[in-house]
Scaffold this active site. Structure first.
Site, mmCIF file in Angstrom:
data_model
loop_
_atom_site.group_PDB
_atom_site.id
_atom_site.type_symbol
_atom_site.label_atom_id
_atom_site.label_comp_id
_atom_site.label_asym_id
_atom_site.label_seq_id
_atom_site.Cartn_x
_atom_site.Cartn_y
_atom_site.Cartn_z
ATOM 1 N N VAL A 17 -47.973 44.417 -49.780
ATOM 2 C CA VAL A 17 -49.158 43.375 -49.026
ATOM 3 C C VAL A 17 -50.026 44.528 -48.393
ATOM 4 O O VAL A 17 -51.696 44.070 -48.741
ATOM 5 C CB VAL A 17 -48.534 42.762 -48.123
ATOM 6 C CG1 VAL A 17 -49.856 41.603 -47.715
ATOM 7 C CG2 VAL A 17 -47.512 41.797 -49.097
ATOM 8 N N LYS A 106 -42.370 37.184 -40.601
ATOM 9 C CA LYS A 106 -41.481 35.811 -40.440
ATOM 10 C C LYS A 106 -41.003 35.837 -39.334
ATOM 11 O O LYS A 106 -40.059 35.023 -38.972
ATOM 12 C CB LYS A 106 -41.778 35.119 -41.707
ATOM 13 C CG LYS A 106 -39.860 36.139 -42.805
ATOM 14 C CD LYS A 106 -40.630 35.282 -44.123
ATOM 15 C CE LYS A 106 -39.863 36.593 -44.816
ATOM 16 N NZ LYS A 106 -40.734 37.106 -45.026
ATOM 17 N N GLU A 130 -50.724 33.202 -40.437
ATOM 18 C CA GLU A 130 -50.417 32.224 -41.666
ATOM 19 C C GLU A 130 -49.714 33.078 -42.912
ATOM 20 O O GLU A 130 -49.180 32.740 -43.634
ATOM 21 C CB GLU A 130 -52.073 32.567 -42.163
ATOM 22 C CG GLU A 130 -52.229 31.096 -43.447
ATOM 23 C CD GLU A 130 -52.160 29.966 -42.464
ATOM 24 O OE1 GLU A 130 -50.565 29.501 -43.093
ATOM 25 O OE2 GLU A 130 -52.572 29.343 -41.677
ATOM 26 N N VAL A 133 -45.458 32.549 -43.820
ATOM 27 C CA VAL A 133 -44.930 31.360 -44.671
ATOM 28 C C VAL A 133 -46.201 30.955 -45.771
ATOM 29 O O VAL A 133 -47.314 30.494 -45.533
ATOM 30 C CB VAL A 133 -45.473 30.189 -43.619
ATOM 31 C CG1 VAL A 133 -44.552 28.917 -44.217
ATOM 32 C CG2 VAL A 133 -43.973 30.507 -42.410
ATOM 33 N N GLY A 135 -46.991 32.601 -47.972
ATOM 34 C CA GLY A 135 -48.209 33.422 -48.968
ATOM 35 C C GLY A 135 -49.263 32.717 -48.610
ATOM 36 O O GLY A 135 -50.002 32.298 -47.392
ATOM 37 N N GLU A 191 -35.099 40.396 -54.574
ATOM 38 C CA GLU A 191 -34.493 41.970 -54.317
ATOM 39 C C GLU A 191 -32.924 42.122 -55.511
ATOM 40 O O GLU A 191 -32.193 41.278 -55.360
ATOM 41 C CB GLU A 191 -34.746 41.692 -53.217
ATOM 42 C CG GLU A 191 -35.662 41.787 -52.162
ATOM 43 C CD GLU A 191 -36.813 42.924 -51.896
ATOM 44 O OE1 GLU A 191 -36.081 43.631 -52.797
ATOM 45 O OE2 GLU A 191 -37.744 42.675 -52.001
ATOM 46 N N ASP A 202 -34.325 33.349 -45.919
ATOM 47 C CA ASP A 202 -35.883 33.146 -45.608
ATOM 48 C C ASP A 202 -36.438 32.352 -45.795
ATOM 49 O O ASP A 202 -37.518 31.798 -43.956
ATOM 50 C CB ASP A 202 -36.568 34.207 -47.082
ATOM 51 C CG ASP A 202 -37.202 33.806 -47.115
ATOM 52 O OD1 ASP A 202 -38.383 35.293 -46.223
ATOM 53 O OD2 ASP A 202 -38.348 33.186 -47.713
ATOM 54 N N LYS A 206 -38.711 30.677 -41.906
ATOM 55 C CA LYS A 206 -40.353 29.616 -42.247
ATOM 56 C C LYS A 206 -40.478 27.867 -41.648
ATOM 57 O O LYS A 206 -41.689 27.845 -41.165
ATOM 58 C CB LYS A 206 -40.561 29.744 -43.932
ATOM 59 C CG LYS A 206 -40.661 31.425 -44.004
ATOM 60 C CD LYS A 206 -40.522 31.038 -45.206
ATOM 61 C CE LYS A 206 -41.493 33.038 -46.209
ATOM 62 N NZ LYS A 206 -41.155 32.743 -47.752
#
Length: 444
Positions: A17, A106, A130, A133, A135, A191, A202, A206
């Protein structure tokens, strides 16, 4: 004509990212300046190893291992390092130095969001996340801003692309969990260690963030009840499909008690925040979310039902969310306005899972003999749980010449405590061979 102001941007982390964020800052500098009202100068990128290979070709002179120095001289800080430390220390230092912070972390926001917001409030700067959560999906700003004049009653979210891909593969191809997981890993969705995804951790992070914004109360990760999908079998998927359902891992946040629930069941007022495999009717909008895509379904008193859908992960989609926050924060600095404060006007307690109101799907293998259905129905009634549908399939064992029946029961909505007690009581009936499946149901 007044010369356009320049704002220095520090980027912490240059993974998938971060590299895309850096590319956008460089390639789209003119467009970003016109929209932010200031030039956004990428002052540096803090990384552990300046020589590590990266997917995007970036000027080497931008890289540094001195994150502390980079943060001290920045107007805007983008944190994409992940983890708790040193990310938390760097974010706090940046805000105390007067910088607005944008993060996609997150885990940190779910764990320490209240402290970070307090620091932002004290410094009068903006803290935005933003990208933490779903993408690329713009979901947090609509909840915080567009729906700020409404009352949200429930949020249902597919917020983890890995688990959605796995469950979708199991549903569409009949694959076993292990095979669908292996395919997700081969394609790069999962992963090598998929624990955070498949065990729901995960999605739980969120869920805490979504609940905090939706109900104007700070919820932490420990307030979220969490179950993953590793115990979901191909048989569960097939049975759900046969009954007209699809299984999704949902993050759910909803009002309980007098203030929110659409059921007559009495529960303690509060907010239930939970993550678990859930059966959805195939006609529900979330049932049509395939592959690694994400979607969030919101119910509000005045707006009614809303759904936000899009790519939930990936370098470019997530970078898009980061850049939206960056431009918004830059505008705030240009206009010399205060940071956008978190609205925590409510103090609604987090409800335990026992207070959650839901429906159950229960699979039973039972003896095929008279009176079985009546005994089961009576037991449900004794626990205050109403049966909505019951389907029976007869199985004959050719070797032993015996017959058994498979029952699939869907209940009406009731408290989790009542439903769990009912299942426990059912297990004690002498006509029950085994309880083959227990899953929660939404959207019925």
């Amino acid at each position: 004509m007044t010369e356009m102001r320049t704002l220095k941007v520090a980027l912490l982390g240059c993974g998938n990212v971060g590299a895309q964020v850096a590319r956008i800052l460089i390639d789209d500098a003119g467009m970003l300046a016109s929209r932010a009202g200031a030039r956004l100068e990428l002052a540096g990128i803090a990384v552990r190893d300046v020589d590590a290979p990266r997917d995007v070709d970036l000027p080497r002179e931008l890289f540094t291992t001195d994150a502390d120095a980079l943060v001290r001289d920045a107007d805007l800080v983008i944190e994409l390092m992940g983890g708790i430390e040193p990310a938390r220390t760097l974010i706090v230092a940046a805000m105390r130095n007067g910088a607005c912070v944008i993060t996609g972390n997150k885990a940190l926001v779910a764990k320490d969001g209240p402290t970070l917001h307090e620091e932002a409030d004290k410094a009068g700067v903006q803290l935005s996340y933003e990208a933490a959560v779903a993408g690329a999906i713009p979901i947090l700003r609509p909840i915080r801003d567009s729906l700020s004049g409404d009352r949200i009653t429930r949020v249902l979210g597919i917020v983890n692309g890995t688990t959605n891909f796995i469950l979708d593969q199991m549903d569409t191809t009949g694959a076993q969990f292990a095979d669908a997981l292996a395919e997700a890993q081969r394609l790069g969705y999962a992963e090598a260690d998929p624990t955070a995804d498949v065990e729901g951790h995960d999605a739980a992070s969120k869920a805490a963030i979504l609940a905090s914004l939706s109900f104007h109360t700070r919820f932490a990760l420990e307030d979220v009840y969490c179950e993953g999908i590793s115990s979901v079998t191909a048989a569960d998927i097939a049975a759900a499909k046969d009954a007209g359902f699809v299984i999704k891992l949902l993050a759910i946040a909803e009002k309980l008690g007098a203030e929110g629930t659409k059921t007559g069941t009495k529960t303690d007022a509060g907010v239930s925040v939970r993550v678990h495999p859930t059966l959805l009717p195939r006609e529900h909008p979330l049932a049509a979310v395939h592959g690694a895509f994400n979607a969030v379904f919101i119910e509000a008193e005045n707006a009614g039902e809303l759904m936000f859908y899009g790519q939930g992960a990936g370098g470019k989609p997530t970078a898009s969310a980061v850049m939206g926050d960056l431009v918004s924060a830059a505008r705030s600095l240009v206009l010399d306005g205060p940071g956008r404060a978190e609205t925590t006007t409510g103090q609604v307690p987090a409800a335990p899972i026992s207070a959650a109101v839901t429906s159950y799907y229960i699979g039973l293998d039972v003896a095929d003999q008279p009176g079985v259905l009546a005994r089961i129905a009576q037991l449900f009634a004794e626990h205050g749980v109403s049966i909505e549908t019951m389907r029976q399939t007869i199985h004959r064992d050719s070797d032993s010449q015996t017959e058994s029946a498979e029952l699939r029961i869907v209940t009406h909505r009731a408290s989790e405590a009542a439903l769990a007690a009912t299942v426990q009581a059912v297990k004690g009936l002498d006509v029950i061979n085994t309880v083959t499946s227990v899953l929660r149901v939404e959207g019925v």
